[in-house]
Design an enzyme around this catalytic site. Structure first.
Site, PDB file in Angstrom:
ATOM      1  N   SER A   1       0.786  -1.221   0.000  1.00  0.00           N
ATOM      2  CA  SER A   1       0.000   0.000   0.000  1.00  0.00           C
ATOM      3  C   SER A   1       0.832   1.292   0.000  1.00  0.00           C
ATOM      4  O   SER A   1       1.525   1.574  -0.955  1.00  0.00           O
ATOM      5  CB  SER A   1      -0.945  -0.053   1.204  1.00  0.00           C
ATOM      6  OG  SER A   1      -1.873   0.970   1.122  1.00  0.00           O
TER       7      SER A   1
ATOM      8  N   ASP B   1      -3.513   6.300  -2.836  1.00  0.00           N
ATOM      9  CA  ASP B   1      -2.253   5.744  -2.339  1.00  0.00           C
ATOM     10  C   ASP B   1      -1.823   4.588  -3.245  1.00  0.00           C
ATOM     11  O   ASP B   1      -2.463   4.311  -4.266  1.00  0.00           O
ATOM     12  CB  ASP B   1      -2.357   5.332  -0.863  1.00  0.00           C
ATOM     13  CG  ASP B   1      -3.217   4.108  -0.662  1.00  0.00           C
ATOM     14  OD1 ASP B   1      -4.018   3.791  -1.549  1.00  0.00           O
ATOM     15  OD2 ASP B   1      -3.082   3.438   0.378  1.00  0.00           O
TER      16      ASP B   1
ATOM     17  N   ASP C   1      -1.983   1.387  -3.392  1.00  0.00           N
ATOM     18  CA  ASP C   1      -2.851   0.269  -3.800  1.00  0.00           C
ATOM     19  C   ASP C   1      -4.306   0.733  -3.957  1.00  0.00           C
ATOM     20  O   ASP C   1      -5.225  -0.083  -4.016  1.00  0.00           O
ATOM     21  CB  ASP C   1      -2.757  -0.912  -2.828  1.00  0.00           C
ATOM     22  CG  ASP C   1      -3.286  -0.572  -1.448  1.00  0.00           C
ATOM     23  OD1 ASP C   1      -3.351   0.620  -1.099  1.00  0.00           O
ATOM     24  OD2 ASP C   1      -3.644  -1.505  -0.705  1.00  0.00           O
TER      25      ASP C   1
ATOM     26  N   ASP D   1      -6.538   2.248  -1.981  1.00  0.00           N
ATOM     27  CA  ASP D   1      -7.627   2.092  -1.009  1.00  0.00           C
ATOM     28  C   ASP D   1      -7.858   3.359  -0.187  1.00  0.00           C
ATOM     29  O   ASP D   1      -8.780   3.429   0.610  1.00  0.00           O
ATOM     30  CB  ASP D   1      -7.465   0.853  -0.115  1.00  0.00           C
ATOM     31  CG  ASP D   1      -6.192   0.841   0.687  1.00  0.00           C
ATOM     32  OD1 ASP D   1      -5.429   1.825   0.615  1.00  0.00           O
ATOM     33  OD2 ASP D   1      -5.950  -0.170   1.381  1.00  0.00           O
TER      34      ASP D   1
ATOM     35  N   GLU E   1     -10.711   7.068   8.400  1.00  0.00           N
ATOM     36  CA  GLU E   1      -9.505   7.487   9.102  1.00  0.00           C
ATOM     37  C   GLU E   1      -9.099   8.829   8.487  1.00  0.00           C
ATOM     38  O   GLU E   1      -9.389   9.083   7.300  1.00  0.00           O
ATOM     39  CB  GLU E   1      -8.394   6.466   8.901  1.00  0.00           C
ATOM     40  CG  GLU E   1      -8.717   5.137   9.549  1.00  0.00           C
ATOM     41  CD  GLU E   1      -7.571   4.148   9.447  1.00  0.00           C
ATOM     42  OE1 GLU E   1      -6.944   3.881  10.474  1.00  0.00           O
ATOM     43  OE2 GLU E   1      -7.316   3.657   8.345  1.00  0.00           O
ATOM     44  N   ALA E   2      -8.401   9.654   9.273  1.00  0.00           N
ATOM     45  CA  ALA E   2      -7.996  10.962   8.739  1.00  0.00           C
ATOM     46  C   ALA E   2      -7.153  10.787   7.478  1.00  0.00           C
ATOM     47  O   ALA E   2      -7.183  11.633   6.574  1.00  0.00           O
ATOM     48  CB  ALA E   2      -7.223  11.729   9.805  1.00  0.00           C
ATOM     49  N   ASN E   3      -6.434   9.647   7.365  1.00  0.00           N
ATOM     50  CA  ASN E   3      -5.568   9.422   6.199  1.00  0.00           C
ATOM     51  C   ASN E   3      -6.339   9.114   4.911  1.00  0.00           C
ATOM     52  O   ASN E   3      -5.743   8.829   3.877  1.00  0.00           O
ATOM     53  CB  ASN E   3      -4.543   8.326   6.495  1.00  0.00           C
ATOM     54  CG  ASN E   3      -5.179   6.964   6.769  1.00  0.00           C
ATOM     55  OD1 ASN E   3      -6.297   6.679   6.353  1.00  0.00           O
ATOM     56  ND2 ASN E   3      -4.449   6.109   7.472  1.00  0.00           N
TER      57      ASN E   3
ATOM     58  N   THR F   1       2.321  -0.920  10.314  1.00  0.00           N
ATOM     59  CA  THR F   1       2.707  -1.186   8.923  1.00  0.00           C
ATOM     60  C   THR F   1       4.152  -0.771   8.613  1.00  0.00           C
ATOM     61  O   THR F   1       4.683  -1.139   7.583  1.00  0.00           O
ATOM     62  CB  THR F   1       1.789  -0.426   7.935  1.00  0.00           C
ATOM     63  OG1 THR F   1       1.908   0.963   8.204  1.00  0.00           O
ATOM     64  CG2 THR F   1       0.342  -0.867   8.062  1.00  0.00           C
TER      65      THR F   1
HETATM   66  C1  G16 Z   1      -3.116   0.638   6.528  1.00  0.00           C
HETATM   67  C2  G16 Z   1      -4.432   0.385   7.223  1.00  0.00           C
HETATM   68  C3  G16 Z   1      -5.018   1.690   7.707  1.00  0.00           C
HETATM   69  C4  G16 Z   1      -4.001   2.401   8.604  1.00  0.00           C
HETATM   70  C5  G16 Z   1      -2.652   2.544   7.877  1.00  0.00           C
HETATM   71  C6  G16 Z   1      -1.561   3.055   8.782  1.00  0.00           C
HETATM   72  O1  G16 Z   1      -3.347   1.438   5.408  1.00  0.00           O
HETATM   73  O2  G16 Z   1      -5.309  -0.253   6.325  1.00  0.00           O
HETATM   74  O3  G16 Z   1      -6.204   1.420   8.381  1.00  0.00           O
HETATM   75  O4  G16 Z   1      -4.451   3.653   8.959  1.00  0.00           O
HETATM   76  O5  G16 Z   1      -2.227   1.281   7.403  1.00  0.00           O
HETATM   77  O6  G16 Z   1      -1.444   2.186   9.874  1.00  0.00           O
HETATM   78  P1  G16 Z   1      -0.281   2.317  10.928  1.00  0.00           P
HETATM   79  O7  G16 Z   1      -0.362   3.688  11.475  1.00  0.00           O
HETATM   80  O8  G16 Z   1      -0.568   1.250  11.953  1.00  0.00           O
HETATM   81  O9  G16 Z   1       1.017   2.092  10.195  1.00  0.00           O
HETATM   82  P2  G16 Z   1      -2.699   1.107   4.009  1.00  0.00           P
HETATM   83  O10 G16 Z   1      -3.310   2.086   3.086  1.00  0.00           O
HETATM   84  O11 G16 Z   1      -1.229   1.270   4.174  1.00  0.00           O
HETATM   85  O12 G16 Z   1      -3.097  -0.314   3.752  1.00  0.00           O
END
Ligand code: G16
Length: 561
Positions: free
Chosen positions: A77, A310, A312, A314, A406-408, A529
């Site tokens: 992602s 982003d 991927d 989503d 989410e804010a993102n 992540t």
């Molecule tokens: C993933 C999750 C989101 C999360 C983001 C960041 O997004 O699907 O729900 O907000 O990671 O997570 P973290 O702060 O725990 O690193 P994506 O778009 O990277 O799949």
């Protein structure tokens, strides 16, 4: 044959033994543990062979358990190009149930050099516990895979093909294995769900299905309008899979309508090193500025609309520049509030007498967005832990219409039967059409994009008017590398730290000395992540935010030294 006897026949195959030996001969360092985190396994691609092996095994168990298609999405992602990751997708398009995350984590961490027998014993224990509630005996394993455009994704996809083909050879059982190639994460969720709903075992034309389901209603929305206030939509594709799919979708779209021209930016997915670099939703949200290759003058023109996906596809973030070239960020909080407002505007008050409409956010939501929801929109708001899986769950549990973002920029809207039945009974054609634009299975940047444009067109407002609905508190989101992020434990929806000892007290002190206007908030949590901890701070002024961030950074260094 019982499920466990069947699994034993797979585990005895030469392929599995050889694969295990080669993986275990190259283990990760002693202190490193694999965790199926916020969004599955995610890390540097060179460390992912064991997690992929575990992902294939858990997919096998899940497929036996559900007796339906299970998906594997290969993507990291928003992460940098060298990372990758995997997550599994359930028959109806949801994420792996949280109660199963411990199983896949345990399988991954039990791959150890010279310990094949222990690995098998652990796997069979996990399988016995995981499958204890299912009585399904039929064993046509049904697996679907998809991947993003990363360089390493093809290698991981080949491993999945090899893995499941070898199971077929080893067991002489039926396996339906479909590789959908390069697709967005939400498309893979959509594909698995479609196969389940239609009970279709053959590969279908994803583009057509996806277009008919979500683009067709959007074309209808536009055909109901006398004119469009937007001439052009610019989509930053983060040099990722969004570009691959949107290039094809744009072709179908432009044959059907001349309203709102679409231009794709940052579409260089063939150059692997460019993915998410200086562009994409995460870059725009974190840096609060235009991505590469966006023209400032065009971004100031209200007839244009700009957004970023982003890596991927989503998540999505919209933005514009005001007359003084100030950046106007239209993030997940703004999308949630706009959708909430739209529902209120398009329904009589009495519609909600026996229904609950509410919004789910995370700790990252700007404080002023939360006040706007409660004070202006007068809607219920709930806080969930980071991870769309958590927000989705809370939206379904708490509301008849649950808007979660989410804010993102990651989110969607979910509706229950009570709402759908009431909508059918009420004569609200515009709202019914709007509801059909929404991909309820999962947050989907492409469908969210059309949902938002449909609202802006219907309310007849441009991006700057949308931005003027409330004023964000100045804020910053910063990453900090620490020796071991697993030391960071949170509670209260990740708004407070239980560990490392003393760090929360230090943050409380920093907030209290910078809280003249009672608007300051800051928290720290380990990312699920990336190998970092994240610091969020908001306050009444940019200067105050900066002081808080710098002091919290110092406090983290002191607590982890
Ligand atoms: C993933 C999750 C989101 C999360 C983001 C960041 O997004 O699907 O729900 O907000 O990671 O997570 P973290 O702060 O725990 O690193 P994506 O778009 O990277 O799949």
């Amino acid at each position: 044959m019982s499920q466990i006897t069947y699994l034993k026949s797979i585990l005895c195959s030469d392929f599995l033994r050889d694969t295990y030996d080669s993986l275990a001969s190259n283990p990760v360092t002693e202190h490193e543990k694999f965790v199926y985190g916020t969004s599955g396994f995610r890390m540097h691609n060179e460390k992912l062979d064991i997690p992929l092996f575990a992902t294939c095994l858990i997919t096998l168990l899940r497929s036996i358990y559900c007796n339906e298609f299970i998906g594997i999405m290969i993507t990291a992602s928003h992460n940098p190009p060298q990372d990758n990751g995997f997550k599994t997708v359930e028959p109806k398009g949801e994420m792996l149930p949280q109660s199963w995350e411990k199983y896949v984590t345990s399988i991954a961490n039990s791959v150890k050099k010279g310990k094949f027998d222990e690995f098998i014993a652990n796997f069979l224990n996990v399988a016995t516990e995981a499958l204890k509630e299912t009585t399904v005996e039929g064993k046509e394993l049904k697996i679907i895979i998809g991947r993003d455009t990363r360089q390493s994704s093809e290698r991981f996809s080949s491993f999945c093909t090899k893995f499941f083909n070898n199971i077929l050879t080893a067991t002489h059982e039926k396996i339906k294995f479909i590789d959908y190639g390069v697709v967005t994460t939400p498309q893979l969720h959509f594909i698995v769900r479609k196969h389940t709903i239609k009970q279709q075992t053959d590969k279908f034309d994803i583009l057509n299905e996806y277009f008919n389901e979500f683009f067709q209603p959007f074309l209808e929305v536009m055909s109901n309008l006398k004119s469009s206030r937007f001439k052009k939509l610019y989509i930053d594709c983060a040099n990722g899979v969004g570009a691959v799919q949107l290039e094809k979708l744009k072709e179908i779209y432009s044959k059907k309508t001349k309203q709102i021209e679409i231009e794709l930016i940052n579409t260089d997915y063939d150059d692997y090193s460019k993915l998410n670099v200086d562009c994409g939703a995460d870059f725009v949200k974190t840096n609060q500025r235009l991505p590469a290759n966006v023209n400032e003058t065009l971004a100031m023109d209200g007839e244009n609309l700009f957004c970023s996906l982003d890596g991927d596809a989503d998540r999505i973030i919209f933005y514009a520049l005001d007359a003084n070239a100030n950046f106007c960020l239209l993030d997940g909080d703004r999308m949630a509030t706009l959708i909430g407002e739209y529902f209120m505007e398009k329904t009589p008050k009495s519609f909600w007498n026996d229904l609950k409409l509410g919004i789910v956010q995370t700790a990252y939501a700007n404080g002023n967005s939360t006040s706007y929801i409660t004070d202006e929109l007068k809607l219920d708001v709930k806080c969930a832990k980071t991870g769309v899986k958590n927000l989705h769950h809370d939206a379904v549990e708490n509301f008849d219409v649950g808007i979660y973002f989410e804010a993102n920029g990651h989110g969607t809207v979910v509706f229950n039967d009570l709402f759908m039945n009431k909508l059918k009974e009420s004569n609200l054609p515009e709202l019914s059409l709007f509801v059909s634009l929404i991909n309820q299975a999962v947050g989907d940047a492409i469908t969210d994009m059309f949902v938002i444009i449909a609202i802006l067109l219907n309310l007849d407002i441009d991006a700057k008017t949308w931005f003027s609905k409330y004023k964000d508190l100045p804020n910053r989101l910063v990453k900090c590398v620490v020796p071991d992020r697993s030391q960071f434990e949170t509670f209260d929806y990740e708004r407070r730290l239980a560990k490392p000892a003393g760090l929360q007290d230090a943050i409380n002190h920093i907030v209290s000395v910078n809280n003249a206007l009672h608007k300051t908030r800051s928290f720290v949590r380990a990312s699920g992540t990336e190998d970092v901890v994240r610091i969020y701070a908001e306050s009444h002024s940019v200067e105050s935010v900066e002081v808080v961030v710098q002091d919290v950074l110092k406090a983290i260094k002191a607590a982890t030294a």
